[in-house]
Motif scaffolding. Structure first.
Motif, mmCIF file in Angstrom:
data_model
loop_
_atom_site.group_PDB
_atom_site.id
_atom_site.type_symbol
_atom_site.label_atom_id
_atom_site.label_comp_id
_atom_site.label_asym_id
_atom_site.label_seq_id
_atom_site.Cartn_x
_atom_site.Cartn_y
_atom_site.Cartn_z
ATOM 1 N N PHE A 92 0.745 -1.136 0.155
ATOM 2 C CA PHE A 92 0.008 0.161 -0.014
ATOM 3 C C PHE A 92 0.919 1.166 -0.019
ATOM 4 N N ILE A 93 1.905 1.207 0.774
ATOM 5 C CA ILE A 93 2.871 2.406 0.822
ATOM 6 C C ILE A 93 3.431 2.784 -0.813
ATOM 7 N N HIS A 94 3.902 1.516 -1.295
ATOM 8 C CA HIS A 94 4.599 1.522 -2.704
ATOM 9 C C HIS A 94 3.541 2.094 -3.628
ATOM 10 N N THR A 95 2.158 1.577 -3.529
ATOM 11 C CA THR A 95 1.300 1.904 -4.593
ATOM 12 C C THR A 95 0.679 3.455 -4.441
ATOM 13 N N ALA A 96 0.896 3.895 -2.996
ATOM 14 C CA ALA A 96 0.250 5.180 -2.765
ATOM 15 C C ALA A 96 1.562 6.114 -3.552
ATOM 16 N N THR A 97 2.620 5.813 -3.369
ATOM 17 C CA THR A 97 3.719 6.547 -4.151
ATOM 18 C C THR A 97 3.680 6.718 -5.475
ATOM 19 N N VAL A 103 1.525 11.511 -11.118
ATOM 20 C CA VAL A 103 0.855 12.796 -10.981
ATOM 21 C C VAL A 103 1.801 13.946 -11.197
ATOM 22 N N VAL A 104 2.681 13.784 -10.073
ATOM 23 C CA VAL A 104 4.279 14.807 -9.994
ATOM 24 C C VAL A 104 4.875 14.821 -11.487
ATOM 25 N N ALA A 116 -3.307 5.667 -13.988
ATOM 26 C CA ALA A 116 -4.385 6.146 -13.037
ATOM 27 C C ALA A 116 -4.923 7.538 -13.217
ATOM 28 N N ASN A 117 -3.591 8.441 -13.114
ATOM 29 C CA ASN A 117 -4.253 9.679 -13.305
ATOM 30 C C ASN A 117 -4.694 10.334 -14.753
ATOM 31 N N VAL A 126 -4.329 11.511 -6.471
ATOM 32 C CA VAL A 126 -3.636 12.182 -5.265
ATOM 33 C C VAL A 126 -4.433 11.645 -3.883
ATOM 34 N N LEU A 127 -5.894 11.753 -4.021
ATOM 35 C CA LEU A 127 -6.699 11.347 -2.861
ATOM 36 C C LEU A 127 -6.795 9.934 -2.510
#
Length: 341
Positions: A92-97, A103-104, A116-117, A126-127
């Protein structure tokens, strides 16, 4: 120093398959946790999360948690599932990053599919990334170990620092190799290290073994990112699953660029200053950049640097007795550089 060696006959996919086979039941259980924890009554959340999960990926980081725990003898005969829940937390940490990074970076592809973006928009990405970070911390709290919480929360902070440092060094050709390594140690290798270390923590092993697994993960993660950065200038888009030359177009400072810039003549340095520092690029510039990088042996130099870190990673495993799981972890270290062969 004698090194742990994997079979040279193995392909990179064989190395991962061998590790997966050794922790197959644990990985299946981890995937169930991931799917269950992605659920939400806000339908966009599971839709977007499922999109990035469906894009594939080798689950390398949670695999490392599961394998490290097994290497340390967890779970024992009494059973236990802490390593499974924490492996899901790592993913989850990896996927969130990944969601935030795309996005960045304004990335349009993730593992060969639309990012995804690109599909859902930047705000949603982001959310939902924030949601996955929150899920990760829920799993940490449920585990109940302050040590695990300290390791993973520190890794999450370090990842963010690494990404910000990358932003600071972007377009700056005065960046040193040491500074570049600091970036990739933060943005990539810190989570590899934490993923491995918590395997020893749940098994209640010695600090020496914890430190060894953290070192293995850190060196492995650095090698992994070095090769990833090299692939951006040599790989086929269909094979790699991302747009080739993204790092160049974004003006990112990576080792292939630094090697070519330092080795270049005045005209070549002017090219890099125009394209990377001033961000004045034409359609033909990526091909020329790849030509300069190849001509100065920058890919070979990057691969040699990655190979050094792989050997360091494998040496860290010598703390543990020989076993199938140790050999599989050594083979996975070799896999990181085989991706570039």
């Amino acid at each position: 120093m004698a090194l742990v060696s994997g079979s040279t006959e193995h392909t990179s996919e064989d190395a991962l398959s061998a590790l997966v086979n050794l922790v197959e039941a644990d990985l299946e259980a981890c995937n169930h946790v991931i799917v269950g924890r992605m659920d939400s009554p806000v339908t966009l959340i599971p839709q977007l999360a499922a999109h990035i999960v469906a894009a594939g990926g080798k689950r390398l980081r949670p695999l490392l948690t599961l394998a490290a725990a097994r290497l340390c003898g967890y779970p024992d005969r009494d059973g236990g599932a802490r390593h499974v829940e924490l492996a899901a937390c790592v993913e989850f940490i990896h996927t969130a990053t990944l969601l935030h990074d795309d996005v960045v970076d304004e990335s349009q592809l993730r593992r060969g599919l639309a990012s995804a973006n690109a599909v859902f928009g930047n705000k949603a990405s982001v959310l939902v990334g924030d949601f996955l970070f929150a899920r990760a911390f829920q799993l940490m709290v449920e585990d109940g170990s302050l040590k695990v919480l300290a390791i993973l929360s520190a890794a999450a902070a370090t990842i963010a620092e690494g990404e910000v440092l990358q932003l600071v060094t972007q377009n700056d050709l005065t960046t040193t190799e040491a500074r570049y390594l600091e970036v990739i140690q933060g943005k990539t290798a810190a989570l590899f290290a934490a993923a491995c270390q918590i395997g020893a923590v749940v098994a209640d092993r010695s600090e020496r073994e914890e430190t060894a697994l953290a070192a293995y993960g850190m060196k492995l993660g650095i090698a992994f990112q070095l090769v990833d950065d090299a692939l951006d200038y040599v790989a086929d888009q269909a094979t790699l699953g991302k747009t080739i030359g993204d790092d160049f177009r974004e003006g990112k400072i990576t080792l292939p660029v630094l090697v070519a810039f330092v080795a270049g003549d005045e005209r070549e340095r002017a090219f890099w200053q125009r394209t990377i520092e001033a961000m004045q690029q034409t359609d033909a510039d990526l091909d020329h950049a790849m030509h300069l990088i190849a001509g100065h042996g920058a890919i070979r130099a990057t691969l040699e640097r990655a190979q050094w870190f792989v050997q360091e990673a494998k040496a860290a495993l010598l703390v543990f007795p020989d076993s199938a799981i140790r050999r599989a972890l050594a083979d996975v270290a070799d896999y990181t550089v085989q991706r570039l062969r």
